[in-house]
Design a protein around this motif. Structure first.
Motif, PDB file in Angstrom:
ATOM      1  N   TRP A 187     -22.231   7.408  27.286  1.00  0.00           N
ATOM      2  CA  TRP A 187     -22.340   8.602  26.442  1.00  0.00           C
ATOM      3  C   TRP A 187     -22.458   8.175  24.976  1.00  0.00           C
ATOM      4  N   THR A 205     -22.287  16.133  28.220  1.00  0.00           N
ATOM      5  CA  THR A 205     -22.297  17.531  28.633  1.00  0.00           C
ATOM      6  C   THR A 205     -22.149  17.636  30.144  1.00  0.00           C
ATOM      7  N   GLY A 206     -21.552  18.756  30.561  1.00  0.00           N
ATOM      8  CA  GLY A 206     -21.409  19.008  31.988  1.00  0.00           C
ATOM      9  C   GLY A 206     -20.178  18.411  32.618  1.00  0.00           C
ATOM     10  N   LYS A 208     -16.359  18.145  33.848  1.00  0.00           N
ATOM     11  CA  LYS A 208     -15.335  19.090  34.286  1.00  0.00           C
ATOM     12  C   LYS A 208     -13.982  18.622  33.776  1.00  0.00           C
ATOM     13  N   GLU A 237     -17.636  21.857  26.730  1.00  0.00           N
ATOM     14  CA  GLU A 237     -19.043  21.843  27.142  1.00  0.00           C
ATOM     15  C   GLU A 237     -19.876  20.806  26.383  1.00  0.00           C
TER      16      GLU A 237
END
Length: 724
Positions: A187, A205-206, A208, A237
């Motif tokens: 990332w 992003t994405g 949980k 988010e």
């Protein structure tokens, strides 16, 4: 940093006291049940030019721990010192992702249970199948529970030469070790500052929130954050976010925070630990677009060599200029002083005879340079890590040169007259008209020139040693021609000789005066020898000087004695010289590393691992590659590096001074020299903390060094000692 050092000293003192109370003597080694270390190779055999991996495995007693490259609030990381066969190159340690280990109010970074440190190794292009590869390593570490115990282990293994295939017996160990290594960053990272905290935003992003736990960031720099403070994790988010407390809010906000991110991922199959390495390139501020991170080019990228753009023509021109300048270097002065006297004596001879002397001298220089080049090429093709001046890394060569010059000094002083067939070895250099004397003077000029590296010469020799044998020999011939040219021109141009004074009685006085720079060179060579041999070797070398003096006395006494007595005296002289030769070739090398003494002067001895660690932490470093036999190096140190102004400038900027001693063979130093296009010392590198190092000139001035240090930003409140 001061708190860390104080805590570490107290911990060590407490551990030593506890150990003494349990019956361990002072200077004890770590008990074997705390850390069990072993050295394992991935392949079952080694092949030339095929890199392989070694594993330093440390099995740690439950409840105890060792440290990561950044140990946190206290501790010291493990260090490995390699002893490898000639031509082998060990890379930097590949560190597994660490754990946070709380100890009272401190937070350490390290490993519990077991850790395997992987090290890449590159062998030379060719290996002898009949000669197994012997690898040795000295592992030093600090192992701690509530108290700390320093430990060490001597590790070794022997591998046959053959097809480099993985050893099934060690496959599982290496698979586990590689799985524990951080992978390249997944990332993009953005860094921002919020008061006393740093915010790390990982654009993922994405994610949980319920799938991620226990995120932690381990910076490579030891003083970047408050290690014991909680690292607050949030997931939304836009990705994963970590808030870290700064160690010193008054310091400037860092523009980069290279390190390792770890996080636990939870799914239906259970929990697994992920680790990502964020390289040493500056991360982007929050307002900028993200870009891929990359390792620090100063430690991993290929260096741009000085000779990358050279051609044969330019390299030969540089070599020729370097040879000319060698005539002005202090190492060549004693021989040139003898040749000045020789020129004065030959001034009355015919032009044809003088030209022959010049050509004989040039032939001696060229023959010696070509012989040195052939030896260098042959040894390097066999995998030896050597360079310019390699012969002076041999105690036998240094001792032999000292004895020869001592005999010449005795001849110049009038203590002995060496005539007849030995004219080329002594007095014939200054008093006889024989061409052998001029030829031998050229040989001697080459030998005493090798401790020096003149401007232009380093790049040319470095280029030559990367090319074919024909190109290399052409470059070395150009170097020899540059050294020989001044004397050759004097003999080819009669008007220059007519400007010299006529021979007369004054020459005997001048001849005796010129003996003293020769004696000074002998003293310097014996000092060099003292860096290479143990005390017994020093005594043997000094006895050799006594035997040379005895041989000179016996020879001269035999010349004036009756025939029978003369033969006995000259036989005694010959036996003394045989004893001198035997002493020279059997001098025992010292087992102590000369560079270890440098730390006492506030200078760190060079190791590649230590340099890599400093560069990873963005510390400015000055690297001084030197040797005891390098006069140029000694002059630079005395006039430009050890001055109060230079040392103060380094301290103000937190520059770590590292010295690499090439007096004896050291493959790590040779590899760094070659990386920067050099084949010999001196080499001066200034790392500012980012990017490629600045290569300083081979002839330094105080102003040159101070101007280079201006590129290093001042480190307020940080000294060179604390920078380490």
């Amino acid at each position: 940093m001061i708190r860390r050092l104080a805590i570490l000293i107290l911990a060590l003192a407490a551990s030593l006291s506890a150990a003494a109370a349990q019956g361990f003597p002072q200077g004890f080694r770590t008990p074997a049940d705390l850390v069990r270390a072993s050295l394992v190779a991935e392949p079952a055999a080694v092949a030339g030019a095929q890199p392989f991996t070694l594993a330093v495995r440390m099995q740690i007693k439950p409840g105890w721990h060792v440290y990561w490259r950044n140990p946190g609030d206290s501790g010291l990381p493990p260090e490995v010192t390699w002893t490898l066969p000639a031509g082998f190159n060990a890379g930097a340690i590949r560190w597994p992702a660490p754990e946070r280990i709380p100890i009272a109010t401190l937070m350490n970074y390290g490993y519990e249970g077991e850790v395997t440190l992987l090290v890449p190794v590159t062998p030379p292009p060719s290996l002898d199948p009949a000669d197994p590869v012997r690898i040795q390593a000295k592992l030093t570490y600090l192992v701690c529970e509530t108290e700390c115990v320093p430990g060490s282990a001597d590790l070794a293994l022997t591998l046959p030469v053959g097809k480099a295939e993985p050893d099934p017996a060690s496959a599982a160990l290496f698979a586990r070790a590689r799985a524990a290594l951080p992978v390249p960053a997944l990332w993009p990272l953005r860094l921002s500052s919020q008061g006393d905290t740093l915010r790390l935003d990982f654009a993922a992003t994405g994610l949980k929130p319920e799938a991620l736990r226990n995120a932690a960031y381990f910076p490579y720099a030891e003083t970047a954050i408050d290690n014991a403070a909680a690292q607050v994790m949030t997931v939304d988010e836009t990705g994963l976010h970590l808030t870290l407390a700064r160690s010193s809010p008054t310091d400037p906000v860092p523009t980069a925070l290279p390190g390792v991110l770890t996080v636990d991922e939870v799914d239906a199959a259970g929990t697994r630990r992920l680790a990502f390495a964020y390289g040493d390139e500056p991360v982007l501020p929050a307002a900028a677009a993200p870009a891929p991170t990359a390792p620090n080019p100063a430690s991993t990228a290929p260096a741009t060599s000085d000779f990358d753009a050279l051609t044969l023509a330019t390299a030969a021109a540089f070599a020729f200029l370097g040879g000319l300048i060698l005539n002005l270097m202090p190492c060549v002065f004693p021989v040139l002083s003898i040749k000045v006297l020789s020129l004065v004596r030959h001034a009355g001879e015919g032009p044809a005879r003088l030209r022959l002397h010049g050509l004989a001298y040039t032939a001696g220089v060229l023959a010696s340079f070509l012989a040195l080049a052939a030896a260098l090429i042959g040894l390097k093709s066999g995998g030896a890590a050597i360079g310019w001046g390699f012969q002076l890394q041999s105690p036998a060569v240094v001792a032999g040169l000292a004895y020869l010059l001592f005999a010449m000094g005795l001849s110049l002083s009038g203590a002995v007259h060496v005539g007849g067939r030995l004219a080329g070895l002594g007095d014939g250099l200054t008093r006889r008209a024989g061409l052998s004397g001029s030829f031998f003077t050229g040989v001697l000029a080459t030998l005493v020139a090798t401790p020096c590296t003149a401007p232009f010469m380093g790049s040319a020799v470095g280029f030559a040693l990367t090319q074919s044998a024909g190109v290399a020999l052409a470059v070395f011939a150009s170097l020899g021609l540059g050294l020989a040219l001044p004397f050759l021109l004097l003999t080819l141009w009669p008007p220059a000789l007519r400007a010299l004074p006529r021979p007369g009685a004054w020459m005997e006085t001048l001849k005796q005066v010129l003996a003293f720079p020769v004696y000074a060179t002998v003293a310097w060579l014996i000092w060099v020898l003292a860096q290479q041999v143990d005390p017994r070797g020093q005594l043997a070398a000094l006895i050799g000087l006594v035997l040379v003096g005895f041989a000179a006395w016996a020879w001269e006494h035999g010349r004036a004695a009756a025939p029978r007595t003369g033969r006995i005296a000259q036989a005694a002289a010959a036996l003394a010289l045989i004893a001198v030769a035997s002493l020279a070739v059997t001098l025992p090398r010292s087992s102590a590393a000369p560079a270890a003494q440098a730390a006492a002067d506030g200078v760190e001895p060079f190791t590649q691992a230590r340099l890599d660690a400093l560069l990873d932490a963005h510390r400015p470093v000055f690297v001084d590659m030197t040797a005891a036999w390098c006069i140029t190096c000694a002059v630079n140190e005395a006039t430009s590096l050890n001055t109060r102004a230079v040392r103060s400038a380094m301290a103000e900027r937190g520059v770590t001074y590292m010295k690499g001693d090439w007096t004896n063979q050291n493959p790590e130093i040779t590899r760094l020299l070659e990386k920067h296009g050099r084949s010999g010392v001196p080499l001066y590198l200034l790392y500012t903390g980012t990017g490629e190092p600045q290569v300083l000139p081979q002839i330094l001035t105080e102003g040159t060094v101070l101007a280079a240090l201006e590129a290093v930003p001042a480190a307020a409140g940080r000294s060179a000692a604390l920078a380490r």
